[in-house]
Structure formats: structure tokens, C-alpha cells
Design an enzyme around this catalytic site. Sequence first.
Site, PDB file in Angstrom:
ATOM      1  N   LYS A  12     -16.179  13.145   1.305  1.00 21.21           N
ATOM      2  CA  LYS A  12     -16.053  12.171   0.216  1.00 21.21           C
ATOM      3  C   LYS A  12     -15.060  12.666  -0.844  1.00 21.21           C
ATOM      4  CE  LYS A  12     -18.963   9.701  -3.138  1.00 21.21           C
ATOM      5  NZ  LYS A  12     -18.163  10.063  -4.310  1.00 21.21           N
ATOM      6  N   LYS A  17     -12.838  19.400  -1.497  1.00 16.74           N
ATOM      7  CA  LYS A  17     -12.115  19.799  -0.281  1.00 16.74           C
ATOM      8  C   LYS A  17     -10.950  20.742  -0.608  1.00 16.74           C
ATOM      9  CE  LYS A  17     -11.335  15.547   1.085  1.00 16.74           C
ATOM     10  NZ  LYS A  17     -12.161  14.763   0.126  1.00 16.74           N
ATOM     11  N   LYS A  43      -2.120  13.499  -4.807  1.00 14.42           N
ATOM     12  CA  LYS A  43      -2.143  14.285  -6.051  1.00 14.42           C
ATOM     13  C   LYS A  43      -1.368  15.594  -5.894  1.00 14.42           C
ATOM     14  CE  LYS A  43      -6.567  14.801  -6.758  1.00 14.42           C
ATOM     15  NZ  LYS A  43      -7.119  14.306  -5.497  1.00 14.42           N
ATOM     16  N   ASP A 128     -11.608   9.374   3.385  1.00 12.30           N
ATOM     17  CA  ASP A 128     -12.626   9.270   4.406  1.00 12.30           C
ATOM     18  C   ASP A 128     -11.974   8.898   5.729  1.00 12.30           C
ATOM     19  OD1 ASP A 128     -14.779   8.324   6.008  1.00 12.30           O
ATOM     20  OD2 ASP A 128     -15.933   8.059   4.170  1.00 12.30           O
TER      21      ASP A 128
END
Length: 264
Positions: A12, A17, A43, A128
Site C-alpha cells: 500500500k 517501501k 516522487k 498496488d
Amino acid sequence: MMEQKRIAIYGKGGIGKSSTASNVAAACADEGFKVMIIGCDPKSDSSITLLGGKRIPTILDLLRQKIDVKEEDIVHEGYKGVKCVEVGGPEPGIGCAGRGIIVAIQKLRQMCKSIDDMDLIIYDVPGDIVCGGFVAPIRKGLVNEAYILTSGEYMPLYAANNICKGLAKIDTPLSGIICNSRSVTREEEIVRKFSEEIGSKLMAFIPKEQIVQDCERDGYSVLEKAPDSPVASVYRELAHAIMSNNSSVLPSSLEDERLRELTR
């Protein structure tokens, strides 16, 4: 000679991560492995804590500028020689992130012959897997191990369960679950049980520690900035577990009611 590990960490959004990927990369570099981290998030902050807080140009941005891209423009050396690459993202409202990832990786492979010499390549994939675009690294054979990062909260587990459905649908095995704690009651027990019921295993339980945020804020991984902290040892154990892991399973997703029962 060990087989090159090419792993992707799914989960999610906002679950940690990039933080986990960069700390695993640093831990493996400490052990002498040749490591590359490829950030696939728009990003472009997957590698920032391996570069002392420095943000590097993305492949897609450079390609859009139509300049003659060279290897040194897109591959930057970070902590203990970790090679850092940021793919970047499509222009807002235009293009597909998955397609962009493939174009960028093809360019990277043309430019960087040493990619074949890496012991570990980490793809830090956003979002996802139920989004078709982000499954691109697996579909194109760029990844040979998939991991899921979750916490013991319901929504991250719901996302993890959906990812399991996606992996099963594309006939791709799962190599393990990683719990990035949010200090939920019975959290390790919940995530361990989830891992077992989908047929997989819990690779590591990463406790919620302020030192992780402090190091990120300063632009460093925990392994570099706080190598003697207890959570640094957890990342080392996770890195060792990943590098020695040779098992995977096609995950069985849970019914929604069972998922709710687990988190009660």
C-alpha cells in the site's frame, strides 16, 4: 556463482517501501554485495537516503528533455557503492507509468552494462499491483522475486491481499511478507497469521522506531546514520533473509470476512 536477485517490493502507498528498500540495499552493501536500487516512483525519492539527501535526475525527465543521455547522467553511486537510479514518472494526465518504467529500464540497460554484474537489484515500485502498469517489471521478466510490505492494520493488509490476487492472476510466486510496524495491537501475530494463511512466510517484523524517521529527515539510511541501533540489526537480518531466500509460493488470497477476523 550466485544467481542475480532482482526483487520488487509491493504494498500500500505510504507503508514504507522506499525506506525498507534503501535500508536493505545499504545492509547488503555493508556485506559486500553489489547492489543497484531502481526507484520507479514519480516522487523519485527511493535512493535519496543512500545519497546523503541528494535528489538525482530521473531517466524519464532526461529523455523528455531530448538530451544525449549518458550512463553517468542516470546512474549515481551512493552509500558503499550502491548504484542509484530513478525512473521518474509520466507527465500528469499523460502516458502510463508502467510503460514509462519499461522505456526507462530499456534505456538503462543500453547505458549501463554493469547492471548484469549486480548481485541484487531492487525495484522500488509504487502503488498496488492491481494497477496493470505497475506489474510491468514482472511481466517483462525484470523481477524474479516479489515481496509484499504491510503492517497489521486492516487497509495495508487489504492491499496486500489484493496484491496476492494480482500475483496469482499473472502466475507469479510470492517470496515473502515483510511487516513494517505501525504499533498495532497483536501486530506481529496478525501479519504472521496472514502470511501463513496465504501460504507464504513472514520475513521480518520491523518495529516502529523514531530513529528511522530521524535518519530519513537527515537524508541517510539507518544503516549509515545509526548503524548500532536495534532497528539497524533488524534491517540486516531482513537483508540476510532476502539474500538467502530460495523459496516462493503462488499466494492464496483470503476472503474479506477472514481478513477482517484476523485484524479484530
